[in-house]
Design an enzyme around this catalytic site. Sequence first.
Site, PDB file in Angstrom:
ATOM      1  N   CYS A  82       0.827  -1.207   0.000  1.00  0.00           N
ATOM      2  CA  CYS A  82       0.000   0.000   0.000  1.00  0.00           C
ATOM      3  C   CYS A  82       0.863   1.259   0.000  1.00  0.00           C
ATOM      4  O   CYS A  82       1.872   1.343   0.700  1.00  0.00           O
ATOM      5  CB  CYS A  82      -0.909  -0.017   1.221  1.00  0.00           C
ATOM      6  SG  CYS A  82      -1.975   1.426   1.367  1.00  0.00           S
ATOM      7  N   CYS A  85       1.115   4.574   3.537  1.00  0.00           N
ATOM      8  CA  CYS A  85       2.128   4.832   4.568  1.00  0.00           C
ATOM      9  C   CYS A  85       3.497   4.426   4.035  1.00  0.00           C
ATOM     10  O   CYS A  85       3.626   3.395   3.386  1.00  0.00           O
ATOM     11  CB  CYS A  85       1.841   4.030   5.839  1.00  0.00           C
ATOM     12  SG  CYS A  85       0.246   4.387   6.620  1.00  0.00           S
ATOM     13  N   CYS A 164      -8.222  -0.137   7.883  1.00  0.00           N
ATOM     14  CA  CYS A 164      -6.934   0.530   7.747  1.00  0.00           C
ATOM     15  C   CYS A 164      -6.466   0.934   9.139  1.00  0.00           C
ATOM     16  O   CYS A 164      -7.191   1.639   9.852  1.00  0.00           O
ATOM     17  CB  CYS A 164      -7.058   1.756   6.844  1.00  0.00           C
ATOM     18  SG  CYS A 164      -5.543   2.732   6.733  1.00  0.00           S
ATOM     19  N   TYR A 317      -4.492  32.410   4.557  1.00  0.00           N
ATOM     20  CA  TYR A 317      -4.834  31.023   4.194  1.00  0.00           C
ATOM     21  C   TYR A 317      -5.642  30.391   5.331  1.00  0.00           C
ATOM     22  O   TYR A 317      -5.329  29.309   5.830  1.00  0.00           O
ATOM     23  CB  TYR A 317      -3.579  30.193   3.918  1.00  0.00           C
ATOM     24  CG  TYR A 317      -2.521  30.878   3.088  1.00  0.00           C
ATOM     25  CD1 TYR A 317      -2.562  30.824   1.697  1.00  0.00           C
ATOM     26  CD2 TYR A 317      -1.477  31.578   3.691  1.00  0.00           C
ATOM     27  CE1 TYR A 317      -1.578  31.451   0.936  1.00  0.00           C
ATOM     28  CE2 TYR A 317      -0.499  32.211   2.946  1.00  0.00           C
ATOM     29  CZ  TYR A 317      -0.550  32.145   1.560  1.00  0.00           C
ATOM     30  OH  TYR A 317       0.423  32.763   0.814  1.00  0.00           O
ATOM     31  N   ASP A 383      -0.352  29.986   6.867  1.00  0.00           N
ATOM     32  CA  ASP A 383      -0.544  28.532   6.791  1.00  0.00           C
ATOM     33  C   ASP A 383      -0.831  28.171   5.339  1.00  0.00           C
ATOM     34  O   ASP A 383      -1.934  27.745   4.989  1.00  0.00           O
ATOM     35  CB  ASP A 383      -1.690  28.104   7.705  1.00  0.00           C
ATOM     36  CG  ASP A 383      -1.760  26.593   7.885  1.00  0.00           C
ATOM     37  OD1 ASP A 383      -0.929  25.881   7.284  1.00  0.00           O
ATOM     38  OD2 ASP A 383      -2.651  26.121   8.618  1.00  0.00           O
ATOM     39  N   CYS A 410       3.330  22.569   5.850  1.00  0.00           N
ATOM     40  CA  CYS A 410       3.282  21.115   5.673  1.00  0.00           C
ATOM     41  C   CYS A 410       4.404  20.624   4.764  1.00  0.00           C
ATOM     42  O   CYS A 410       4.477  19.437   4.460  1.00  0.00           O
ATOM     43  CB  CYS A 410       1.920  20.685   5.129  1.00  0.00           C
ATOM     44  SG  CYS A 410       1.495  21.425   3.539  1.00  0.00           S
TER      45      CYS A 410
END
Length: 460
Positions: A82, A85, A164, A317, A383, A410
């Site tokens: 998968c 992750c 999951c 933002y 942000d 991020c």
Amino acid sequence: MTKSTWHQGELIEVAIADLSDTGDGVGRFAERVVFVPDTVPGDRVLVRLLHVKPNYAHGKLHQLLEPSPHRIRPGCIVADKCGGCQWQHIDYEYQLIAKRHQVIQALQRIGGFAQPPVDPVLVTASSLGYRNKATYPLDVSATGQVQAGYYQKGSHHVVNLNQCPVQDPRLNPLLAQVKQDIQQRDWPIYDEKRHQGQIRHLGLRIGRRTGEILLTLVVKDGNLPGIEQQAQEWLQRYPQLVGVSLNRNPERTNAIFGRETRCIAGVPYLREIFAGLEFQVRPDTFFQVFTETAEALLQVIESQLNLQGHETLIDAYCGIGTLTLPLSKQVRQAIGLELQPEAVQQAIVNAQHNGINNVEFQVGAVEKLLPKMGIIPDVVLLDPPRKGCDRIVIESLLASKPARIVYVSCKVATLARDLKLLCTDGTYTIQRIQSADFFPQTSHVEVAAFLVLSQSGKDN
């Protein structure tokens, strides 16, 4: 083997020494760098070379010769397939060390900061079962069975899941049941190659504090016979399910959601409690997937700012006001800037619902709105999306010189780039950098940088 004889398809032995910002293990062979997914620093591995360049290569783990002490057995049975992750095979404590190292490296290499003041990574609840949102692509198996899951690494082949381990476990029963109901009703699954069929994605979202759930089907045009009846059946079967929606996405695109979302049963939003406030969260609303850690980072921001009640704060933002509204309770005036009109509408509703009246929201691109504000705020909260701030935003801040800036990011590479610009000529000084683990079991890390206007910045 000399540098000139390395070829695609060859097997080489590599000692993994580091992790890249995309989560791959990094080793060296014949004076060149090799990137190998599914490996850990300390591993000694046999690698099949897949993509070879003059100075680096990407390879595939062929055989684990000697495991790292940081390697563990994944908590997911499909972790090796998968693409959801990257790091389930890595001990969680080492994940945190690697993420802090990733932040420091980017700030040094890209930002040019010799000794950035990076705190240990902020963590809260379990590193599993934390996600409040799941969006699964759908597919059909060779035997005609409806499948939903995440894409296999490096492909658009769906790895079928019935549960999951990183999702909130309360969502798992709906995943299995909805697949079964789609199968029984014989609704056509979308084929991205032929641009035919209907159902593209299944979206599930939960309020971690309220338990309320939204179910959304992303469809090509919405021609699903009996969908309203089925939606009512889902509501009756699952009391915690409060709304079922259809999102229409008719385009040939990798974007998950289209522009039109229609609630067909229940209500179009769930309620979530965040920082003591009640928020309405819709199917396509941006809301951090790890509620508890997002709230913990907000507490760090509040503590670091130590607001006194007389300040003016601009939240660039701002989205639906997740940070604007809690911080507005501690300032004289808060102003949120946001490109998406739908998000601003939700922010206004959330403010009204919580009785907050010292906040206003403006619709538009931050790079267009911020230079025209006509005020010098005491605090600016940034942000931005992964691409970081537009250069005009940075220039506007350097011109207006707010006393403090909080930059939440991020993507640490674009954060480092923008901090370098803000700290040019000593205008701003980095006070503190707090990273937070919003995405356990992955290589992604959230970072908040706290900047103060320096004396030289005030004088110039």
